[in-house]
Design a protein around this motif. Sequence first.
Motif, mmCIF file in Angstrom:
data_model
loop_
_atom_site.group_PDB
_atom_site.id
_atom_site.type_symbol
_atom_site.label_atom_id
_atom_site.label_comp_id
_atom_site.label_asym_id
_atom_site.label_seq_id
_atom_site.Cartn_x
_atom_site.Cartn_y
_atom_site.Cartn_z
ATOM 1 N N ALA A 373 0.773 -1.106 -0.117
ATOM 2 C CA ALA A 373 -0.104 0.194 -0.076
ATOM 3 C C ALA A 373 0.644 1.223 -0.060
ATOM 4 O O ALA A 373 0.387 2.334 -0.642
ATOM 5 C CB ALA A 373 -0.843 0.060 1.302
ATOM 6 N N LEU A 374 1.929 1.214 0.816
ATOM 7 C CA LEU A 374 2.932 2.574 0.796
ATOM 8 C C LEU A 374 4.058 2.511 0.162
ATOM 9 O O LEU A 374 4.844 3.508 -0.095
ATOM 10 C CB LEU A 374 3.138 2.466 2.327
ATOM 11 C CG LEU A 374 1.738 2.763 3.345
ATOM 12 C CD1 LEU A 374 2.213 2.949 4.593
ATOM 13 C CD2 LEU A 374 0.866 3.761 2.961
ATOM 14 N N GLN A 375 4.574 1.545 -0.283
ATOM 15 C CA GLN A 375 5.814 1.075 -0.893
ATOM 16 C C GLN A 375 6.934 2.010 -0.343
ATOM 17 O O GLN A 375 7.604 3.091 -1.010
ATOM 18 C CB GLN A 375 5.511 1.656 -2.497
ATOM 19 C CG GLN A 375 4.586 0.975 -3.309
ATOM 20 C CD GLN A 375 4.123 1.104 -4.599
ATOM 21 O OE1 GLN A 375 4.642 2.036 -5.047
ATOM 22 N NE2 GLN A 375 3.391 0.436 -5.336
ATOM 23 N N PRO A 376 7.376 1.903 1.043
ATOM 24 C CA PRO A 376 8.399 2.527 1.410
ATOM 25 C C PRO A 376 9.679 2.022 0.893
ATOM 26 O O PRO A 376 9.870 0.835 0.263
ATOM 27 C CB PRO A 376 8.288 1.997 2.956
ATOM 28 C CG PRO A 376 7.639 0.633 2.855
ATOM 29 C CD PRO A 376 6.725 0.820 1.664
ATOM 30 N N ASP A 377 10.677 2.803 0.916
ATOM 31 C CA ASP A 377 12.019 2.482 0.232
ATOM 32 C C ASP A 377 12.853 1.679 1.192
ATOM 33 O O ASP A 377 13.468 0.668 0.648
ATOM 34 C CB ASP A 377 13.065 3.796 0.340
ATOM 35 C CG ASP A 377 12.136 4.594 -0.657
ATOM 36 O OD1 ASP A 377 11.824 4.702 -1.636
ATOM 37 O OD2 ASP A 377 12.528 6.155 -0.513
ATOM 38 N N GLN A 378 12.214 1.552 2.352
ATOM 39 C CA GLN A 378 12.883 0.610 3.449
ATOM 40 C C GLN A 378 11.770 0.503 4.386
ATOM 41 O O GLN A 378 11.226 1.155 5.078
ATOM 42 C CB GLN A 378 13.950 1.313 4.135
ATOM 43 C CG GLN A 378 14.774 0.174 5.293
ATOM 44 C CD GLN A 378 15.959 0.706 5.880
ATOM 45 O OE1 GLN A 378 16.387 1.912 5.487
ATOM 46 N NE2 GLN A 378 16.631 0.257 6.719
ATOM 47 N N LEU A 379 11.689 -1.124 4.821
ATOM 48 C CA LEU A 379 10.769 -1.397 5.826
ATOM 49 C C LEU A 379 11.567 -2.480 6.756
ATOM 50 O O LEU A 379 12.148 -3.308 6.120
ATOM 51 C CB LEU A 379 9.489 -1.963 5.191
ATOM 52 C CG LEU A 379 8.535 -2.413 6.010
ATOM 53 C CD1 LEU A 379 7.085 -2.455 5.507
ATOM 54 C CD2 LEU A 379 8.570 -3.851 6.633
ATOM 55 N N GLU A 380 11.506 -2.126 7.997
ATOM 56 C CA GLU A 380 12.323 -3.126 8.959
ATOM 57 C C GLU A 380 11.554 -3.282 10.126
ATOM 58 O O GLU A 380 11.231 -2.390 10.740
ATOM 59 C CB GLU A 380 13.710 -2.552 9.189
ATOM 60 C CG GLU A 380 14.622 -3.403 10.114
ATOM 61 C CD GLU A 380 16.017 -2.502 10.527
ATOM 62 O OE1 GLU A 380 16.561 -3.387 11.195
ATOM 63 O OE2 GLU A 380 16.071 -1.375 10.051
ATOM 64 N N TRP A 381 11.343 -4.575 10.344
ATOM 65 C CA TRP A 381 10.906 -4.993 11.833
ATOM 66 C C TRP A 381 11.856 -5.120 12.731
ATOM 67 O O TRP A 381 12.844 -5.876 12.502
ATOM 68 C CB TRP A 381 9.971 -6.323 11.443
ATOM 69 C CG TRP A 381 9.527 -6.802 12.864
ATOM 70 C CD1 TRP A 381 9.835 -7.508 13.626
ATOM 71 C CD2 TRP A 381 8.285 -6.378 13.224
ATOM 72 N NE1 TRP A 381 9.038 -7.723 14.797
ATOM 73 C CE2 TRP A 381 7.870 -7.029 14.560
ATOM 74 C CE3 TRP A 381 7.198 -5.321 12.827
ATOM 75 C CZ2 TRP A 381 6.641 -6.684 15.457
ATOM 76 C CZ3 TRP A 381 5.803 -5.056 13.583
ATOM 77 C CH2 TRP A 381 5.726 -5.863 14.799
ATOM 78 N N ILE A 382 11.697 -4.426 13.755
ATOM 79 C CA ILE A 382 13.050 -4.486 15.034
ATOM 80 C C ILE A 382 12.261 -5.229 16.054
ATOM 81 O O ILE A 382 11.255 -4.612 16.760
ATOM 82 C CB ILE A 382 13.284 -3.238 15.323
ATOM 83 C CG1 ILE A 382 13.773 -2.367 14.185
ATOM 84 C CG2 ILE A 382 14.422 -3.226 16.566
ATOM 85 C CD1 ILE A 382 14.124 -1.007 14.506
ATOM 86 N N ASP A 383 12.450 -6.507 16.573
ATOM 87 C CA ASP A 383 12.018 -7.228 17.156
ATOM 88 C C ASP A 383 12.732 -6.922 18.758
ATOM 89 O O ASP A 383 11.937 -7.299 19.844
ATOM 90 C CB ASP A 383 11.870 -8.854 16.939
ATOM 91 C CG ASP A 383 10.849 -9.514 17.772
ATOM 92 O OD1 ASP A 383 9.762 -9.173 17.785
ATOM 93 O OD2 ASP A 383 11.358 -10.586 18.472
ATOM 94 N N ASP A 384 14.073 -6.562 18.605
ATOM 95 C CA ASP A 384 14.863 -6.330 19.926
ATOM 96 C C ASP A 384 14.627 -5.123 20.285
ATOM 97 O O ASP A 384 15.372 -4.192 19.992
ATOM 98 C CB ASP A 384 16.156 -6.787 19.644
ATOM 99 C CG ASP A 384 17.281 -6.543 20.769
ATOM 100 O OD1 ASP A 384 16.623 -6.766 21.961
ATOM 101 O OD2 ASP A 384 18.162 -6.506 20.597
ATOM 102 N N TYR A 385 13.572 -4.767 21.286
ATOM 103 C CA TYR A 385 12.976 -3.285 21.426
ATOM 104 C C TYR A 385 12.527 -3.123 22.922
ATOM 105 O O TYR A 385 11.856 -4.328 23.391
ATOM 106 C CB TYR A 385 12.226 -2.985 20.354
ATOM 107 C CG TYR A 385 12.248 -1.271 20.217
ATOM 108 C CD1 TYR A 385 13.032 -0.808 19.251
ATOM 109 C CD2 TYR A 385 11.412 -0.303 20.974
ATOM 110 C CE1 TYR A 385 12.858 0.504 19.098
ATOM 111 C CE2 TYR A 385 11.544 1.048 20.943
ATOM 112 C CZ TYR A 385 12.298 1.474 19.820
ATOM 113 O OH TYR A 385 12.445 2.737 19.684
ATOM 114 N N ALA A 386 13.307 -2.429 23.587
ATOM 115 C CA ALA A 386 12.858 -2.134 25.103
ATOM 116 C C ALA A 386 12.571 -0.621 25.101
ATOM 117 O O ALA A 386 13.224 0.223 24.521
ATOM 118 C CB ALA A 386 13.796 -2.404 25.903
ATOM 119 N N ILE A 387 11.372 -0.245 25.970
ATOM 120 C CA ILE A 387 10.969 0.859 26.391
ATOM 121 C C ILE A 387 11.454 1.347 27.852
ATOM 122 O O ILE A 387 11.201 0.432 28.586
ATOM 123 C CB ILE A 387 9.574 1.234 26.296
ATOM 124 C CG1 ILE A 387 9.085 1.041 24.858
ATOM 125 C CG2 ILE A 387 9.051 2.471 26.954
ATOM 126 C CD1 ILE A 387 9.474 2.384 24.072
#
Length: 450
Positions: A373-387
Amino acid sequence: MKVVKFGGSSLADGEQFQKVLKIINADPARKVIVTSAPGKRSKNDTKVTDLLITYAENVLNNQDYSATVKAIWSRYQDIATYFQISGQLVKPLLQELLNLPQISYPNEDFLMAAFKAHGEKLSAQLLTLVLQKRQIAARFLDPAEAGFMVTSNANDTQVLPETYKNLQKWAQTADLLVVPGFYGITQDGLIATFSRGGSDITGAIWARGIKADLYENFTDVDAIYAADPRIIAHPRAIKFMTYRELRELSYAGFSVFHDEAIIPAIEGRIPVNVKNTNHPELPGTMIVPQNSFTPQSTITGVASSGHFAALYLHKYLLNKEVGFTLKLLQIFYKFNISYEHMPSGIDDLTVIFDKRQFDKQIRQQMCLAIQKALQPDQLEWIDDYAIIMVVGEGMRNKIGVMKNITLPLAEKHIAIHMINQGASRISIMLGTKKADAAAAVKEIYHQFFN
């Protein structure tokens, strides 16, 4: 008048019940007692609620449940024996437990809710018998009689507004009221349970309903601490904090309350006192409205949580593309996904999620839909994330707070992936790798408290 809630550890066995009796007797203003199901007596023990869930699963799967019922009832029988409550008096409680499979339920969800709720109900009934044996004018009050009405979501219910009006009539009662936490009654007369922090929610609702002077929440810790004791050895106890400070810290992992549990008390502007059943003489932590609070330090606490993930999108001239964010949100809606935060730049955007709402398939399908739908130049899923949340009413008018947070992290080579300060100016959110979260909490805590 005070509403007092006792957690599962406070009602785990006869000795803990004895402490509860002493606390109730110590203050005649304690007029509404909210019970939890008996918790663990030791590290390897099983909570009664978990046993009740097993009981329900046994019934649903047409399995023999006699051993499970025996394990459940032994917990209550041991407490009754401790206080020399006769078998004749507790027999109706046992019969109620045995009758659960014979009741007609509209579906499996309501069956599960009814079984789970009886941990709290039997606790309240047994505590009432113990109090009456001590010649205390105590009364068990079932939610149906109290008018504690909730929505028809069997295991994720919400209180109905009419409940607060119904509870008002109990404010002037002479008897000590013992009420079960965790559940209410739907308009169809069915038991429905809250999802998380159930007894805490019940206590907060009662406090608002009767316009209590104080809501005391007894648990197994001396106070709420400025940091997780598993990360910081002997952290500073918080003596006073505001509702919104608690909400911000609970969001990032403070475990004393689920972050939604005391909203009814907040709405009713009822002070909340967190205390320890095992050390009731200690002051605990008082949670108050912000307009009556004077901060004594820059920050009140720092907390972290690792159950987050992030989606990074990069696309040139993203800020000029009309409807980009709308399309993204429509995809989240399609997959029934909620997001937590969405910090952005002119060409990139990061969306932070509670990753517990994903499985691998949903994540892959959602990312494919976004790519299409959005055709981004880069799409990355970051699973190692803390708040990491740094919270304090004292931050509002303090210059240099951000420097004091980020400098010690830089010195320890801890990378910050995201910074977001809330509009209230009482919280700063940092995004880091999950592996760096504990170290970041340590550095921030020592910067402000040592």
